[in-house]
Design a protein around this motif. Sequence first.
Motif, mmCIF file in Angstrom:
data_model
loop_
_atom_site.group_PDB
_atom_site.id
_atom_site.type_symbol
_atom_site.label_atom_id
_atom_site.label_comp_id
_atom_site.label_asym_id
_atom_site.label_seq_id
_atom_site.Cartn_x
_atom_site.Cartn_y
_atom_site.Cartn_z
ATOM 1 N N GLN A 61 0.834 -1.205 0.000
ATOM 2 C CA GLN A 61 0.000 0.000 0.000
ATOM 3 C C GLN A 61 0.873 1.261 0.000
ATOM 4 O OE1 GLN A 61 -3.523 0.044 -0.262
ATOM 5 N NE2 GLN A 61 -3.021 2.162 -0.775
ATOM 6 N N GLU A 62 1.941 1.237 0.789
ATOM 7 C CA GLU A 62 2.847 2.392 0.831
ATOM 8 C C GLU A 62 3.499 2.620 -0.532
ATOM 9 O OE1 GLU A 62 5.570 2.536 4.173
ATOM 10 O OE2 GLU A 62 4.046 1.661 5.477
ATOM 11 N N ALA A 68 8.252 6.823 -3.949
ATOM 12 C CA ALA A 68 9.452 7.585 -3.560
ATOM 13 C C ALA A 68 9.577 7.647 -2.041
ATOM 14 C CB ALA A 68 9.411 8.994 -4.148
ATOM 15 N N LYS A 69 8.468 7.871 -1.367
ATOM 16 C CA LYS A 69 8.476 7.917 0.097
ATOM 17 C C LYS A 69 8.787 6.542 0.682
ATOM 18 C CE LYS A 69 5.646 9.402 4.021
ATOM 19 N NZ LYS A 69 4.349 9.963 4.422
ATOM 20 N N ALA A 73 11.985 5.379 2.984
ATOM 21 C CA ALA A 73 11.756 4.768 4.297
ATOM 22 C C ALA A 73 12.389 3.385 4.423
ATOM 23 C CB ALA A 73 10.260 4.668 4.569
ATOM 24 N N TYR A 74 12.423 2.605 3.338
ATOM 25 C CA TYR A 74 12.822 1.201 3.452
ATOM 26 C C TYR A 74 14.146 0.835 2.787
ATOM 27 C CZ TYR A 74 8.141 0.382 5.256
ATOM 28 O OH TYR A 74 7.008 0.414 6.023
ATOM 29 N N LYS A 75 14.632 1.633 1.871
ATOM 30 C CA LYS A 75 15.862 1.286 1.145
ATOM 31 C C LYS A 75 17.021 1.087 2.124
ATOM 32 C CE LYS A 75 18.690 2.670 -2.768
ATOM 33 N NZ LYS A 75 18.828 3.641 -3.864
ATOM 34 N N GLU A 143 15.539 -1.577 -3.128
ATOM 35 C CA GLU A 143 14.898 -0.473 -3.826
ATOM 36 C C GLU A 143 13.384 -0.673 -3.842
ATOM 37 O OE1 GLU A 143 15.273 1.247 -8.328
ATOM 38 O OE2 GLU A 143 16.393 -0.536 -7.860
ATOM 39 N N VAL A 144 12.661 0.437 -3.994
ATOM 40 C CA VAL A 144 11.207 0.395 -4.125
ATOM 41 C C VAL A 144 10.835 1.169 -5.382
ATOM 42 C CG1 VAL A 144 8.979 0.929 -3.065
ATOM 43 C CG2 VAL A 144 10.945 0.390 -1.614
#
Length: 161
Positions: A61-62, A68-69, A73-75, A143-144
């Motif tokens: 969902q994020e 980009a956000k 946050a997770y990278k 990466e996201v």
Amino acid sequence: MKKTLLLVMAALVATFCVAGCGGSSSSSGSSSSGAKQSSTTQAQAPKQKEYAEANINQLLQEAKDNAAKANKAYKGKNVKIVGGEIKNIDSDVNYISIDSSSAALLQYGMLNVRCDIKNEKLKDKVLDFKKEQPVIVYGTIKEVGDLIGYSMVLDNIEPAQ
């Protein structure tokens, strides 16, 4: 009077410089020995990775809302992803894809978590799993993206209970 004041100030500055240099060398000596001790301690007991737990539905969902956000946050973070199931196992076992349950699949489109498998031990372990099997995966997010979702390096996989 000015000459006397200048001489006194010069003497004070010289005294502080000598004291500062002497203090600096002794503290750096103890600092380097402290660094040697801590690196020796680390070599004796390697630090275990810690993983932040995240639900796959929340992650997807994020990424859908703002990739980009989510990337920021997770990278580079170590995550334990729960609530997912295997959607694809690469025929060469170079990666697996983890997705949310079938019921929620349409909500996220093509977004999933691609888990790259970098060692033979994990490749052998993945061979024991089946598509649509609920799993818990551990790894580091590389990466996201907004089209495909998350890319991570897999550290471990286990069946969900």
